[in-house]
Design an enzyme around this catalytic site. Sequence first.
Site, PDB file in Angstrom:
ATOM      1  N   TYR A 299      -1.379  -3.519  -6.851  1.00 28.26           N
ATOM      2  CA  TYR A 299      -1.225  -4.218  -5.573  1.00 28.26           C
ATOM      3  C   TYR A 299      -2.543  -4.289  -4.793  1.00 28.26           C
ATOM      4  CZ  TYR A 299      -0.328  -5.239  -0.765  1.00 28.26           C
ATOM      5  OH  TYR A 299      -0.427  -5.787   0.478  1.00 28.26           O
TER       6      TYR A 299
ATOM      7  N   THR B 298      -4.354 -12.602  10.872  1.00 24.87           N
ATOM      8  CA  THR B 298      -4.617 -13.884  10.210  1.00 24.87           C
ATOM      9  C   THR B 298      -4.228 -15.034  11.138  1.00 24.87           C
ATOM     10  OG1 THR B 298      -4.199 -12.866   8.062  1.00 24.87           O
ATOM     11  CG2 THR B 298      -4.101 -15.275   8.158  1.00 24.87           C
TER      12      THR B 298
ATOM     13  N   GLY C 220      -4.124  -3.975  -1.651  1.00 26.78           N
ATOM     14  CA  GLY C 220      -4.804  -2.915  -0.908  1.00 26.78           C
ATOM     15  C   GLY C 220      -5.046  -1.653  -1.720  1.00 26.78           C
TER      16      GLY C 220
ATOM     17  N   HIS D 204     -10.701  -2.661  11.248  1.00 27.75           N
ATOM     18  CA  HIS D 204      -9.590  -3.496  10.770  1.00 27.75           C
ATOM     19  C   HIS D 204      -9.363  -4.604  11.803  1.00 27.75           C
ATOM     20  CE1 HIS D 204      -5.106  -3.567   9.256  1.00 27.75           C
ATOM     21  NE2 HIS D 204      -5.843  -4.440   8.616  1.00 27.75           N
TER      22      HIS D 204
ATOM     23  N   ASP E  49       0.145 -20.490  21.375  1.00 27.74           N
ATOM     24  CA  ASP E  49       0.169 -20.170  22.803  1.00 27.74           C
ATOM     25  C   ASP E  49      -0.668 -18.930  23.138  1.00 27.74           C
ATOM     26  OD1 ASP E  49       1.933 -22.083  24.347  1.00 27.74           O
ATOM     27  OD2 ASP E  49       3.225 -21.638  22.625  1.00 27.74           O
ATOM     28  N   ASN E  50      -1.038 -18.160  22.131  1.00 27.06           N
ATOM     29  CA  ASN E  50      -1.911 -17.009  22.398  1.00 27.06           C
ATOM     30  C   ASN E  50      -3.260 -17.457  22.960  1.00 27.06           C
ATOM     31  OD1 ASN E  50       0.091 -15.278  21.529  1.00 27.06           O
ATOM     32  ND2 ASN E  50      -0.663 -15.207  19.408  1.00 27.06           N
TER      33      ASN E  50
ATOM     34  N   ARG F  15       2.686  -4.033  17.825  1.00 27.91           N
ATOM     35  CA  ARG F  15       4.043  -4.573  17.861  1.00 27.91           C
ATOM     36  C   ARG F  15       4.868  -3.625  18.703  1.00 27.91           C
ATOM     37  NH1 ARG F  15       6.615  -8.062  13.903  1.00 27.91           N
ATOM     38  NH2 ARG F  15       4.786  -8.668  12.729  1.00 27.91           N
TER      39      ARG F  15
ATOM     40  N   LYS G  21      -9.764  -2.546   1.439  1.00 32.44           N
ATOM     41  CA  LYS G  21      -9.476  -1.409   2.319  1.00 32.44           C
ATOM     42  C   LYS G  21     -10.234  -0.149   1.891  1.00 32.44           C
ATOM     43  CE  LYS G  21      -7.275  -3.992   4.877  1.00 32.44           C
ATOM     44  NZ  LYS G  21      -5.896  -4.244   5.238  1.00 32.44           N
TER      45      LYS G  21
ATOM     46  N   CYS H 130       0.557  -7.672  11.721  1.00 32.21           N
ATOM     47  CA  CYS H 130       0.806  -7.801  13.163  1.00 32.21           C
ATOM     48  C   CYS H 130       0.030  -8.952  13.790  1.00 32.21           C
ATOM     49  CB  CYS H 130       0.506  -6.489  13.877  1.00 32.21           C
ATOM     50  SG  CYS H 130       1.712  -5.209  13.505  1.00 32.21           S
TER      51      CYS H 130
ATOM     52  N   ASN I  19       6.300  -8.569   1.972  1.00 30.30           N
ATOM     53  CA  ASN I  19       4.848  -8.370   1.901  1.00 30.30           C
ATOM     54  C   ASN I  19       4.229  -9.273   0.829  1.00 30.30           C
ATOM     55  OD1 ASN I  19       2.397  -7.137   2.742  1.00 30.30           O
ATOM     56  ND2 ASN I  19       2.467  -5.768   0.971  1.00 30.30           N
ATOM     57  N   SER I  20       4.876 -10.384   0.513  1.00 29.91           N
ATOM     58  CA  SER I  20       4.258 -11.314  -0.437  1.00 29.91           C
ATOM     59  C   SER I  20       3.008 -11.916   0.206  1.00 29.91           C
ATOM     60  CB  SER I  20       5.253 -12.411  -0.844  1.00 29.91           C
ATOM     61  OG  SER I  20       5.792 -13.058   0.291  1.00 29.91           O
ATOM     62  N   ARG I  21       2.049 -12.263  -0.631  1.00 30.30           N
ATOM     63  CA  ARG I  21       0.717 -12.633  -0.112  1.00 30.30           C
ATOM     64  C   ARG I  21       0.137 -13.834  -0.836  1.00 30.30           C
ATOM     65  NH1 ARG I  21      -1.784  -8.961   3.938  1.00 30.30           N
ATOM     66  NH2 ARG I  21      -0.126  -7.453   4.275  1.00 30.30           N
TER      67      ARG I  21
ATOM     68  N   ARG J 278       0.842  -1.199   0.000  1.00 24.83           N
ATOM     69  CA  ARG J 278       0.000   0.000   0.000  1.00 24.83           C
ATOM     70  C   ARG J 278       0.876   1.248   0.000  1.00 24.83           C
ATOM     71  NH1 ARG J 278      -1.857   0.675   4.334  1.00 24.83           N
ATOM     72  NH2 ARG J 278      -1.204  -1.187   5.440  1.00 24.83           N
TER      73      ARG J 278
ATOM     74  N   ASP K  34      -9.429 -10.005   8.676  1.00 22.46           N
ATOM     75  CA  ASP K  34      -8.906  -8.661   8.386  1.00 22.46           C
ATOM     76  C   ASP K  34      -9.913  -7.537   8.638  1.00 22.46           C
ATOM     77  OD1 ASP K  34      -6.581  -7.179   7.430  1.00 22.46           O
ATOM     78  OD2 ASP K  34      -7.760  -6.698   5.644  1.00 22.46           O
TER      79      ASP K  34
ATOM     80  N   SER L 191      -1.485  -3.738  10.245  1.00 22.84           N
ATOM     81  CA  SER L 191      -1.115  -4.601   9.128  1.00 22.84           C
ATOM     82  C   SER L 191       0.124  -5.429   9.467  1.00 22.84           C
ATOM     83  CB  SER L 191      -0.837  -3.748   7.896  1.00 22.84           C
ATOM     84  OG  SER L 191      -1.992  -2.980   7.602  1.00 22.84           O
TER      85      SER L 191
HETATM   86  P1  GTP Z   1      -2.592  -7.812   7.302  1.00 22.68           P
HETATM   87  O1  GTP Z   1      -3.095  -8.844   6.364  1.00 22.68           O
HETATM   88  O2  GTP Z   1      -1.448  -7.013   6.732  1.00 22.68           O
HETATM   89  O3  GTP Z   1      -3.650  -6.907   7.853  1.00 22.68           O
HETATM   90  O4  GTP Z   1      -1.843  -8.577   8.508  1.00 22.68           O
HETATM   91  P2  GTP Z   1      -2.235  -9.536   9.717  1.00 22.68           P
HETATM   92  O5  GTP Z   1      -2.503  -8.708  10.929  1.00 22.68           O
HETATM   93  O6  GTP Z   1      -3.276 -10.515   9.319  1.00 22.68           O
HETATM   94  O7  GTP Z   1      -0.844 -10.265  10.005  1.00 22.68           O
HETATM   95  P3  GTP Z   1      -0.437 -11.813   9.990  1.00 22.68           P
HETATM   96  O8  GTP Z   1      -1.278 -12.649  10.901  1.00 22.68           O
HETATM   97  O9  GTP Z   1      -0.336 -12.248   8.588  1.00 22.68           O
HETATM   98  O10 GTP Z   1       1.020 -11.762  10.644  1.00 22.68           O
HETATM   99  C1  GTP Z   1       2.072 -11.039  10.083  1.00 22.68           C
HETATM  100  C2  GTP Z   1       3.400 -11.559  10.603  1.00 22.68           C
HETATM  101  O11 GTP Z   1       3.413 -11.604  12.030  1.00 22.68           O
HETATM  102  C3  GTP Z   1       3.700 -12.959  10.108  1.00 22.68           C
HETATM  103  O12 GTP Z   1       5.044 -13.013   9.666  1.00 22.68           O
HETATM  104  C4  GTP Z   1       3.491 -13.811  11.322  1.00 22.68           C
HETATM  105  O13 GTP Z   1       4.290 -14.962  11.300  1.00 22.68           O
HETATM  106  C5  GTP Z   1       3.830 -12.884  12.489  1.00 22.68           C
HETATM  107  N1  GTP Z   1       3.049 -13.232  13.706  1.00 22.68           N
HETATM  108  C6  GTP Z   1       1.725 -13.456  13.777  1.00 22.68           C
HETATM  109  N2  GTP Z   1       1.338 -13.809  15.029  1.00 22.68           N
HETATM  110  C7  GTP Z   1       2.461 -13.792  15.783  1.00 22.68           C
HETATM  111  C8  GTP Z   1       2.722 -14.059  17.164  1.00 22.68           C
HETATM  112  O14 GTP Z   1       1.847 -14.386  17.963  1.00 22.68           O
HETATM  113  N3  GTP Z   1       4.020 -13.917  17.580  1.00 22.68           N
HETATM  114  C9  GTP Z   1       5.014 -13.548  16.715  1.00 22.68           C
HETATM  115  N4  GTP Z   1       6.248 -13.426  17.208  1.00 22.68           N
HETATM  116  N5  GTP Z   1       4.807 -13.295  15.399  1.00 22.68           N
HETATM  117  C10 GTP Z   1       3.548 -13.416  14.941  1.00 22.68           C
HETATM  118  C1  SPV Z   2      -3.063  -4.649   5.142  1.00 25.81           C
HETATM  119  O1  SPV Z   2      -2.081  -4.032   4.676  1.00 25.81           O
HETATM  120  O2  SPV Z   2      -3.578  -4.358   6.249  1.00 25.81           O
HETATM  121  C2  SPV Z   2      -3.630  -5.792   4.387  1.00 25.81           C
HETATM  122  C3  SPV Z   2      -3.166  -6.035   3.030  1.00 25.81           C
HETATM  123  O3  SPV Z   2      -4.522  -6.453   4.902  1.00 25.81           O
HETATM  124  S1  SPV Z   2      -3.887  -4.922   1.896  1.00 25.81           S
HETATM  125  O4  SPV Z   2      -5.133  -5.520   1.392  1.00 25.81           O
HETATM  126  O5  SPV Z   2      -2.938  -4.750   0.833  1.00 25.81           O
HETATM  127  O6  SPV Z   2      -4.196  -3.673   2.536  1.00 25.81           O
HETATM  128 MN    MN Z   3      -5.145  -5.647   6.870  1.00 24.80          MN
END
Ligand code: GTP
Ligand code: SPV
Ligand code: MN
Length: 599
Positions: free
Chosen positions: A214, A270, A216, A243, A509-510, A414, A223, A267, A381-383, A86, A294, A265
């Site tokens: 891309y 997923t 987003g 979000h 573990d979360n 984070r 978004k 963080c 940021n590969s998806r 984005r 998301d 994003s």
């Molecule tokens: P967007 O799609 O960009 O909105 O992101 P998202 O919030 O869905 O993030 P996602 O779950 O894809 O996690 C992004 C990165 O954080 C990945 O590389 C994960 O491996 C890492 N990650 C996710 N959960 C944890 C966690 O509990 N601990 C740690 N250390 N890393 C994590």
């Molecule tokens: C984000 O960046 O929060 C995503 C990926 O979920 S995108 O759809 O590109 O915004």
């Molecule tokens: Mn997102």
Amino acid sequence: MSATTEHFGKHPGAVPTGSQLQALNQWVLETAMLTEPARIHWCDGSDSEFEDLIAQMQADGSLLPLNPDTHPNSWLHRSDPDDVARVEHLTFVCTADRDVAGPNNHWMAPDEAHVKMDALFAGCMRGRTMYVIPYCMGPIDSPLARCGVEITDSPYVVANMRIMTRMGAAALARIEREGSFVRGLHSTGELDPERRFIMHFPEELLIQSYGSGYGGNALLGKKCHALRIASYQARQEGWLAEHMLIVGIENPQGETHYIAAAFPSACGKTNLAMLIPPESYRKAGWKVWTVGDDICWMRPGADGRLYAINPEAGYFGVAPGTSDKSNPNALASIQRDTIFTNVATTHDQQPWWEGLDDRVPAKDWQGRDYAPGNGPAAHPNSRFTVSAKQCPSYSPEAENPQGVPISAIVFGGRRASLVPLVFEARDWTHGVLIGASMGSETTAAATGAVGVMRRDPMAMKPFCGYNFADYFAHWLSFDKPDAKLPKIFHVNWFRKGDDGKFLWPGFGDNMRVLEWMIGRVEDRADALDTPIGRLPRAEDLNLEGAALSAEAREKLFAVDRDAWRAESENIAAYLQDYGDRVPAALHAERARLAERLKT
Ligand code: GTP
Ligand code: SPV
Ligand code: MN
């Protein structure tokens, strides 16, 4: 309505009929006059349409087939190397009054933006096909769902929208019934990073995006519509467009609590949405159900609780870090019928990224022979794009038109230091302050520096379609006498130790933290009152079998008052950035935090 591929001369040929579609037809015609495509294709969302598009992209090289034995019906798309995330500095909210967009958004006057965009769109589809994509965000029969139409010249966008939304004939029928829909115009343009704009006109329910392919920036249902335009509408209509992931936690008695969580994003949304609990929990009978990863739309129901739907139908997930250890559900989802963007490949054409396993890739995300000196093999940021239904933990309730009731809202960022693993807000207003003052280190999901701490209220900094001060007031407004609001929590999975490593094991573990939250919701679990909110003591969490160092046990559950006093001052200064519109109740809540930190 069946698919019709029209050859565009001066006028498009047969277009959908029905009086409510007049406005749509008119807009498609005007757009065709402006962009001058060679043909117009009304998307019906059928399998054969999807297959034709894939075949066409395979023929022109924009999709590369992956190994059909390991990954049937899966493809790799390599984007332009300058078009991988984005672009927040080129994303605008164009409202008549600048203060409506607020300091959190880049703003341009609507007239100026229209002139600029019309010039970019003029003739931009010459020789190409213009696709008209009717889509529905949310279950097609849900009163909470909303429709839109995206016009694009990118087959990649059409294929992704087919996976990410309920797209085609059913959405068009709903638009015909309702009459109103969000308009989105997209062209890939020449991909010049200097001629790239993502424009939002919330007062016109209009999005215009030029110069990027891309996710987003180009999948306008996501978004642009489901967050920026929808948040603006939600404020007017008394609901929330957030979000957030939505996850269901089923206890051994078979009762399910739904939790919505806002993390910025990349963080962890997923990952939390698809969590697999530690073995001891699974043995005891706990289950986790994925509703969304998301975006969350929620509104108060008749019983005063907040009811949420996931407006999306697929996942556009971060590939790096996804493995059978970190996220087995995601990995299982993407073994077939998946579009990968900017990942690396192995010698036998399997998709690969850092953190997947210890194989050595053959080609990097740009298609070069892999060389460690060139940086990561997969773009950070590969998806992957995949249908939600392919997730083993996909909740049947995700299709419930009424949505699911939310028991807890979780904010998180984070934060390498300061912020403990988890704490609970004292009440709704305190929870809104916690959300409004969220901070997080930036990630590769947007272009620019990575790892820089910034305020990202409710994880909506890049996505709120109006002034944050008004957004905070809107959040506060849900605290009505008959409301049965969820409890609010804050988590930080990313606290680091002196050695620079994460202190908390995270991922599965979360579940330990989620269990405590549910215990709090059900008034079973204990907590300690601190100035920043209620924290579990280490003994209030089930940490049996969790690998935690002594440093982790100390830091994850501690509140450093001196450091929090500085944070509180910093939050006060941040709120000042939004001027007089910030609700007095939020300032007062921040002052109460400072007061509690004095002792
Ligand atoms: P967007 O799609 O960009 O909105 O992101 P998202 O919030 O869905 O993030 P996602 O779950 O894809 O996690 C992004 C990165 O954080 C990945 O590389 C994960 O491996 C890492 N990650 C996710 N959960 C944890 C966690 O509990 N601990 C740690 N250390 N890393 C994590
Ligand atoms: C984000 O960046 O929060 C995503 C990926 O979920 S995108 O759809 O590109 O915004
Ligand atoms: Mn997102």
